[in-house]
Design an enzyme around this catalytic site. Structure first.
Site, PDB file in Angstrom:
ATOM      1  CB  ALA A   1      94.735  61.251   9.626  1.00 53.07           C
ATOM      2  CG  PHE A   2     100.686  60.727   9.784  1.00 51.56           C
ATOM      3  CD1 PHE A   2     100.161  60.609   8.522  1.00 51.56           C
ATOM      4  CD2 PHE A   2     101.975  61.244   9.921  1.00 51.56           C
ATOM      5  CE1 PHE A   2     100.902  60.970   7.399  1.00 51.56           C
ATOM      6  CE2 PHE A   2     102.715  61.608   8.812  1.00 51.56           C
ATOM      7  CZ  PHE A   2     102.169  61.474   7.540  1.00 51.56           C
TER       8      PHE A   2
ATOM      9  CG  HIS B   1      97.915  58.261   4.486  1.00 50.41           C
ATOM     10  ND1 HIS B   1      97.872  56.945   4.133  1.00 50.41           N
ATOM     11  CD2 HIS B   1      98.034  58.257   5.850  1.00 50.41           C
ATOM     12  CE1 HIS B   1      97.975  56.176   5.196  1.00 50.41           C
ATOM     13  NE2 HIS B   1      98.078  56.960   6.265  1.00 50.41           N
TER      14      HIS B   1
ATOM     15  CG  ASP C   1      94.038  61.092   5.857  1.00 47.53           C
ATOM     16  OD1 ASP C   1      94.368  62.121   5.222  1.00 47.53           O
ATOM     17  OD2 ASP C   1      94.835  60.430   6.548  1.00 47.53           O
TER      18      ASP C   1
ATOM     19  CB  THR D   1      91.169  58.657   9.375  1.00 43.02           C
ATOM     20  OG1 THR D   1      90.607  58.026  10.524  1.00 43.02           O
ATOM     21  CG2 THR D   1      90.455  59.959   9.070  1.00 43.02           C
TER      22      THR D   1
ATOM     23  CB  ILE E   1      92.436  56.239  16.201  1.00 43.75           C
ATOM     24  CG1 ILE E   1      93.957  56.407  16.076  1.00 43.75           C
ATOM     25  CG2 ILE E   1      91.715  57.294  15.369  1.00 43.75           C
ATOM     26  CD1 ILE E   1      94.534  56.069  14.715  1.00 43.75           C
TER      27      ILE E   1
ATOM     28  CD  GLU F   1      97.080  55.986   0.833  1.00 43.72           C
ATOM     29  OE1 GLU F   1      95.910  56.344   1.033  1.00 43.72           O
ATOM     30  OE2 GLU F   1      97.954  56.000   1.717  1.00 43.72           O
TER      31      GLU F   1
ATOM     32  NE  ARG G   1      97.560  51.753   6.551  1.00 46.62           N
ATOM     33  CZ  ARG G   1      97.936  52.701   7.397  1.00 46.62           C
ATOM     34  NH1 ARG G   1      97.166  53.764   7.584  1.00 46.62           N
ATOM     35  NH2 ARG G   1      99.072  52.606   8.061  1.00 46.62           N
TER      36      ARG G   1
HETATM   37  P1  NAI Z   1      94.503  50.139  17.564  1.00 45.10           P
HETATM   38  O1  NAI Z   1      95.236  48.854  17.334  1.00 45.10           O
HETATM   39  O2  NAI Z   1      94.655  50.858  18.841  1.00 45.10           O
HETATM   40  O3  NAI Z   1      92.934  49.894  17.337  1.00 45.10           O
HETATM   41  C1  NAI Z   1      92.401  49.099  16.316  1.00 45.10           C
HETATM   42  C2  NAI Z   1      91.110  48.492  16.840  1.00 45.10           C
HETATM   43  O4  NAI Z   1      90.468  47.808  15.767  1.00 45.10           O
HETATM   44  C3  NAI Z   1      91.318  47.464  17.967  1.00 45.10           C
HETATM   45  O5  NAI Z   1      90.485  47.772  19.062  1.00 45.10           O
HETATM   46  C4  NAI Z   1      90.938  46.135  17.324  1.00 45.10           C
HETATM   47  O6  NAI Z   1      90.366  45.229  18.235  1.00 45.10           O
HETATM   48  C5  NAI Z   1      89.926  46.608  16.297  1.00 45.10           C
HETATM   49  N1  NAI Z   1      89.693  45.656  15.239  1.00 45.10           N
HETATM   50  C6  NAI Z   1      90.551  44.723  14.718  1.00 45.10           C
HETATM   51  N2  NAI Z   1      89.919  44.010  13.773  1.00 45.10           N
HETATM   52  C7  NAI Z   1      88.656  44.491  13.697  1.00 45.10           C
HETATM   53  C8  NAI Z   1      87.528  44.153  12.915  1.00 45.10           C
HETATM   54  N3  NAI Z   1      87.565  43.145  12.039  1.00 45.10           N
HETATM   55  N4  NAI Z   1      86.390  44.851  13.106  1.00 45.10           N
HETATM   56  C9  NAI Z   1      86.318  45.829  14.032  1.00 45.10           C
HETATM   57  N5  NAI Z   1      87.362  46.198  14.804  1.00 45.10           N
HETATM   58  C10 NAI Z   1      88.505  45.535  14.628  1.00 45.10           C
HETATM   59  O7  NAI Z   1      94.909  51.062  16.327  1.00 45.10           O
HETATM   60  P2  NAI Z   1      94.724  52.648  16.210  1.00 45.10           P
HETATM   61  O8  NAI Z   1      95.944  53.330  16.689  1.00 45.10           O
HETATM   62  O9  NAI Z   1      93.403  53.033  16.766  1.00 45.10           O
HETATM   63  O10 NAI Z   1      94.712  52.794  14.615  1.00 45.10           O
HETATM   64  C11 NAI Z   1      93.658  52.257  13.827  1.00 45.10           C
HETATM   65  C12 NAI Z   1      94.079  52.266  12.365  1.00 45.10           C
HETATM   66  O11 NAI Z   1      94.218  53.620  11.933  1.00 45.10           O
HETATM   67  C13 NAI Z   1      95.477  51.649  12.113  1.00 45.10           C
HETATM   68  O12 NAI Z   1      95.386  50.264  11.890  1.00 45.10           O
HETATM   69  C14 NAI Z   1      95.979  52.385  10.907  1.00 45.10           C
HETATM   70  O13 NAI Z   1      95.710  51.608   9.748  1.00 45.10           O
HETATM   71  C15 NAI Z   1      95.147  53.666  10.868  1.00 45.10           C
HETATM   72  N6  NAI Z   1      95.974  54.859  11.020  1.00 45.10           N
HETATM   73  C16 NAI Z   1      95.884  55.823  10.054  1.00 45.10           C
HETATM   74  C17 NAI Z   1      96.631  56.982  10.149  1.00 45.10           C
HETATM   75  C18 NAI Z   1      96.526  58.056   9.119  1.00 45.10           C
HETATM   76  O14 NAI Z   1      97.421  58.922   9.036  1.00 45.10           O
HETATM   77  N7  NAI Z   1      95.482  58.098   8.318  1.00 45.10           N
HETATM   78  C19 NAI Z   1      97.575  57.188  11.255  1.00 45.10           C
HETATM   79  C20 NAI Z   1      97.550  56.138  12.264  1.00 45.10           C
HETATM   80  C21 NAI Z   1      96.768  55.009  12.121  1.00 45.10           C
END
Ligand code: NAI
Length: 348
Positions: free
Chosen positions: A308-309, A306, A262, A236, A158, A267, A238
């Protein structure tokens, strides 16, 4: 291929249920419920033989829930985040946990900009004024995104897409990740910095890291003190990444200029508001509820529930990947494993 005795899908809308029924070939008995897991009262007989659970994010899959499902072998969550699942308890019980990675990289990134543009161009305020018949520009001056520095925390699926969009807006981009991918920074044209530098130099900060012990309240009073006065925060990812109490204080005092959220801390308490009288929440959750209610009323805050997805394309991909996860697990080649047996197949 061995057939599954029973598969339990929760938080599934009727149309999703139909799509799952039509696409999956592996579950012998498919139990589907619209409610989250904690609202479903399964008898011991109904629970016996359930080897697969597929929740969305509003189900609390904790130790108590796992105990109700003694034959469970796999959880295939229909989300990227899995902080609603007690991962340690799953490991202890040898339950494999799979997720749906990267289904909505563009979907969530697009919503990130929906929130950001709504805030910077006062779209939410303009909308409420005009529907009440007030057609003036008074109080609706915004700011440009061009040349404002965006700080992206978490450059996964993302975060990377957010960076691509930001570069299209001609925003300089700074990023922080525990696993930086320098090649990507060079190719796209953004700069990795440490978290303090990002907090200090960004005009807008967008969070895209997972919620875990290391990231819990990564934006608190101490972090906010490093930020530019008037900085905007978009979340967006958590709710738990931000200390709600400290955010409210910073928005009230004008230390921060605005927030687009979001996701909110705790929540589920707001979502279950109708049942609050019959439920027991701890004091901290109730305090957060009060703070969230204050946020909802602030003019420089825009909150979406919530979603965004929640695009047609992303939902379809979630269902398909879930069906594929189940098929792969049953074929002995588990995919998208985040914990439990099969974890070793996880990409670093
Ligand atoms: P992803 O796993 O592709 O990317 C997460 C990134 O965060 C990785 O590059 C990882 O190295 C990095 N990371 C881990 N710990 C970290 C830290 N302490 N400091 C900085 N970076 C760190 O996951 P993606 O798909 O990009 O999703 C990210 C988050 O978005 C998910 O964990 C989920 O909680 C949230 N999400 C929210 C949605 C919504 O509807 N609001 C829908 C989908 C995801």
């Amino acid at each position: 291929m061995a057939k599954v005795q029973k598969c339990l899908f929760v938080e599934l809308e009727p149309w999703e249920s139909e799509r799952i029924q039509a696409r999956q070939k592996d579950c012998e008995t498919l139990l589907t419920y619209e409610d989250p897991l904690q609202e479903i009262d399964l008898t011991g007989e109904e629970a016996a033989g359930i080897i697969l659970l597929s929740p969305f994010i509003h189900s609390r899959v904790d130790r108590a829930a796992l105990e109700q499902l003694p034959d469970l072998k796999v959880i295939s969550t229909r989300s990227t985040g899995y902080d609603h699942i007690d991962i340690e308890a799953c490991r202890e019980r040898s339950v494999t946990v799979c997720n749906v990675p990267g289904y909505g990289a563009n979907t969530v990134a697009e919503h990130t900009f929906a929130l950001l543009l709504a805030l910077t161009r006062r779209v939410h305020k303009a909308y409420t004024q005009t529907v009440r018949g007030k057609f003036t520009i008074e109080g609706l001056r915004g700011i440009d995104l061009r040349n404002r520095t965006l700080g992206v925390v978490g450059t996964g699926a993302i975060g990377t897409h957010v960076i691509r969009i930001a570069l299209g807006f001609q925003m300089p981009v700074l990023a922080y990740d525990v696993y930086p991918v320098q090649q990507m920074a060079d190719a796209l044209g953004f700069r990795y910095v440490d978290l303090d530098t990002l907090f200090r130099e960004a005009d807008i900060i967008s969070l895209h890291a997972p919620h875990n012990d290391a990231t819990h309240h990564m934006v608190d009073a101490e972090a906010i003190a490093k930020m530019k006065t008037g900085a905007i925060i978009i979340n967006t990812a958590r709710g738990g990444l931000i200390s709600t109490e400290d955010l409210v204080e910073a928005l009230r005092s004008g230390r921060l200029g605005g927030a687009g959220l979001d996701v909110l801390e705790d929540e589920q308490v707001i979502m279950e508001e109708g049942e609050m009288l019959s439920r027991r929440y701890d004091e901290r959750a109730l305090q957060t509820l009060v703070q969230n209610t204050i946020l909802l009323r602030m003019e420089n805050v825009i909150i979406t529930p919530h979603i965004a997805f929640n695009s047609e394309e992303a939902l379809d991909k979630i269902l398909q990947t879930t069906v594929d996860n189940i098929g792969a697990f049953l074929a002995g080649r588990p995919q998208n494993v985040v914990a439990g047996p099969g974890e070793e197949t996880r990409k670093a």
